[in-house]
Design a protein around this motif. Structure first.
Motif, PDB file in Angstrom:
ATOM      1  N   LEU A  31       3.443  -4.199 -39.246  1.00  0.00           N
ATOM      2  CA  LEU A  31       4.529  -3.959 -40.696  1.00  0.00           C
ATOM      3  C   LEU A  31       2.722  -3.336 -41.760  1.00  0.00           C
ATOM      4  O   LEU A  31       3.439  -3.053 -42.891  1.00  0.00           O
ATOM      5  CB  LEU A  31       4.768  -5.365 -41.010  1.00  0.00           C
ATOM      6  CG  LEU A  31       5.469  -5.576 -41.871  1.00  0.00           C
ATOM      7  CD1 LEU A  31       7.217  -4.576 -42.150  1.00  0.00           C
ATOM      8  CD2 LEU A  31       6.542  -7.101 -41.924  1.00  0.00           C
ATOM      9  N   LEU A  32       2.268  -3.965 -42.124  1.00  0.00           N
ATOM     10  CA  LEU A  32       0.878  -4.190 -43.011  1.00  0.00           C
ATOM     11  C   LEU A  32       0.866  -3.017 -43.106  1.00  0.00           C
ATOM     12  O   LEU A  32       0.420  -2.686 -43.951  1.00  0.00           O
ATOM     13  CB  LEU A  32       0.391  -5.368 -42.975  1.00  0.00           C
ATOM     14  CG  LEU A  32      -1.185  -5.331 -44.043  1.00  0.00           C
ATOM     15  CD1 LEU A  32      -0.005  -5.815 -45.159  1.00  0.00           C
ATOM     16  CD2 LEU A  32      -2.202  -6.554 -43.092  1.00  0.00           C
ATOM     17  N   HIS A  33       0.403  -2.269 -42.008  1.00  0.00           N
ATOM     18  CA  HIS A  33      -0.370  -1.068 -41.839  1.00  0.00           C
ATOM     19  C   HIS A  33       0.826   0.041 -42.932  1.00  0.00           C
ATOM     20  O   HIS A  33       0.101   1.005 -43.281  1.00  0.00           O
ATOM     21  CB  HIS A  33      -0.074  -0.102 -40.355  1.00  0.00           C
ATOM     22  CG  HIS A  33      -1.428  -0.928 -39.980  1.00  0.00           C
ATOM     23  ND1 HIS A  33      -1.558  -2.677 -39.963  1.00  0.00           N
ATOM     24  CD2 HIS A  33      -2.399  -0.572 -39.697  1.00  0.00           C
ATOM     25  CE1 HIS A  33      -2.540  -2.657 -39.072  1.00  0.00           C
ATOM     26  NE2 HIS A  33      -3.027  -1.805 -38.547  1.00  0.00           N
ATOM     27  N   THR A  34       1.701   0.025 -42.351  1.00  0.00           N
ATOM     28  CA  THR A  34       3.115   0.536 -42.943  1.00  0.00           C
ATOM     29  C   THR A  34       3.413   0.078 -44.711  1.00  0.00           C
ATOM     30  O   THR A  34       3.467   1.168 -45.060  1.00  0.00           O
ATOM     31  CB  THR A  34       4.309  -0.291 -41.865  1.00  0.00           C
ATOM     32  OG1 THR A  34       4.825   0.857 -40.383  1.00  0.00           O
ATOM     33  CG2 THR A  34       5.180   0.643 -42.388  1.00  0.00           C
ATOM     34  N   ILE A  35       3.258  -0.674 -44.550  1.00  0.00           N
ATOM     35  CA  ILE A  35       3.359  -0.990 -46.130  1.00  0.00           C
ATOM     36  C   ILE A  35       2.601  -0.806 -47.193  1.00  0.00           C
ATOM     37  O   ILE A  35       2.573   0.215 -47.967  1.00  0.00           O
ATOM     38  CB  ILE A  35       3.403  -2.923 -46.734  1.00  0.00           C
ATOM     39  CG1 ILE A  35       4.681  -3.588 -45.843  1.00  0.00           C
ATOM     40  CG2 ILE A  35       3.272  -3.086 -47.935  1.00  0.00           C
ATOM     41  CD1 ILE A  35       4.834  -5.098 -45.962  1.00  0.00           C
ATOM     42  N   ILE A  36       1.058  -0.394 -46.207  1.00  0.00           N
ATOM     43  CA  ILE A  36       0.439  -0.003 -47.422  1.00  0.00           C
ATOM     44  C   ILE A  36      -0.160   1.502 -47.594  1.00  0.00           C
ATOM     45  O   ILE A  36      -0.104   1.938 -48.447  1.00  0.00           O
ATOM     46  CB  ILE A  36      -1.065  -0.351 -46.628  1.00  0.00           C
ATOM     47  CG1 ILE A  36      -1.424  -2.428 -46.825  1.00  0.00           C
ATOM     48  CG2 ILE A  36      -2.704   0.094 -47.107  1.00  0.00           C
ATOM     49  CD1 ILE A  36      -2.579  -3.058 -45.903  1.00  0.00           C
TER      50      ILE A  36
END
Length: 255
Positions: A24-29
């Motif tokens: 999730l965090l990778h995708t948001i960034i």
């Protein structure tokens, strides 16, 4: 009360994304970076006309960030795939959700069996790549300007000057640029002379050979067709995959 509200949000994210296969965090960034890149692209001519060097620097930094985020995403997906194979688990994003909530460790059984921590998003590494793109852009700007002046394209014979630009770029600037990249990354990571020597010994020549496979064809198209103000952004855009490769190469050597 704030901690309780935070916990509810995280629990909601857990329930919503527990079966996701992409971190999730990778995708948001990544989505944030792409939104910024899209905004720059929409106003690029205006920004470039006012401040060409600064526009190139910011564009390079954003695209460098995109490339490193892609590289970190690839690493995370590969790690999760290996973990699923060894443990039979299906959830991916739950690891990063708990990484965001450092105050309370995950309860056993709450988000599924997770035994091996997955690689978290490395913000320091992202910052290094963006900084390198930012500070390298003026050098590239001057270099591309030199090539356009030294080998001007003419209507009568545009192909020969384009090939001369490519030859100069690949045999002079490419080795220099890779040396700058590995030197900058090693020093920024806190490495000394020994680490720098080892990195050059282990990865510099293989990376330079890979460069000669990809970039001559790209640069022929760049110098032959692309207007000069778009040449560095074009290289940076095509270079997202290349920079991701450099990021993976650099990080694998670091580990």
């Amino acid at each position: 009360m704030i901690a309780s509200a935070k916990r509810k949000v995280l629990d909601g994210l857990n329930r919503r994304y527990i079966y996701g296969r992409v971190p999730l965090l990778h995708t948001i960034i990544f989505l944030i970076e792409m939104a910024v890149a899209t905004r720059i692209a929409a106003k690029f001519n205006t920004y470039y006309a006012e401040k060409p060097v600064l526009t190139t620097m910011v564009t390079n930094a954003v695209l460098g960030g995109v490339a490193d985020t892609v590289a970190q995403l690839i690493t995370a997906v590969k790690a999760r795939s290996q973990q699923r194979g060894s443990e039979g688990g299906d959830d991916f994003i739950s690891i990063e959700i708990h990484d965001l909530d450092k105050e309370k460790p995950p309860v056993v059984g709450e988000v599924g069996p997770v035994r091996t921590p997955l690689p978290p998003f490395d913000f320091e590494r992202l910052t290094r790549f963006m900084a390198y793109g930012f500070f390298m852009a003026p050098v590239q700007f001057q270099w591309f300007g030199f090539l356009s002046r030294a080998f001007p394209l003419t209507k009568a014979n545009p192909t020969a000057p384009a090939f001369k630009r490519v030859a100069f770029d690949q045999f002079i600037f490419a080795p220099f640029g890779l040396a700058c990249f590995f030197s900058f990354m090693t020093i920024a990571e806190g490495g000394g002379k020994r680490a720098l020597t080892q990195k050059f010994r282990d990865v510099y020549m293989p990376t330079l050979k890979a460069n000669f496979v990809l970039w001559p064809a790209v640069q022929i198209l760049n110098f032959r067709v692309v207007p000069i103000q778009f040449q560095i952004p074009f290289v940076s855009s095509i270079g997202i995959a290349w920079t991701a490769y450099l990021s993976l190469t650099n990080s694998s050597e670091e580990s």
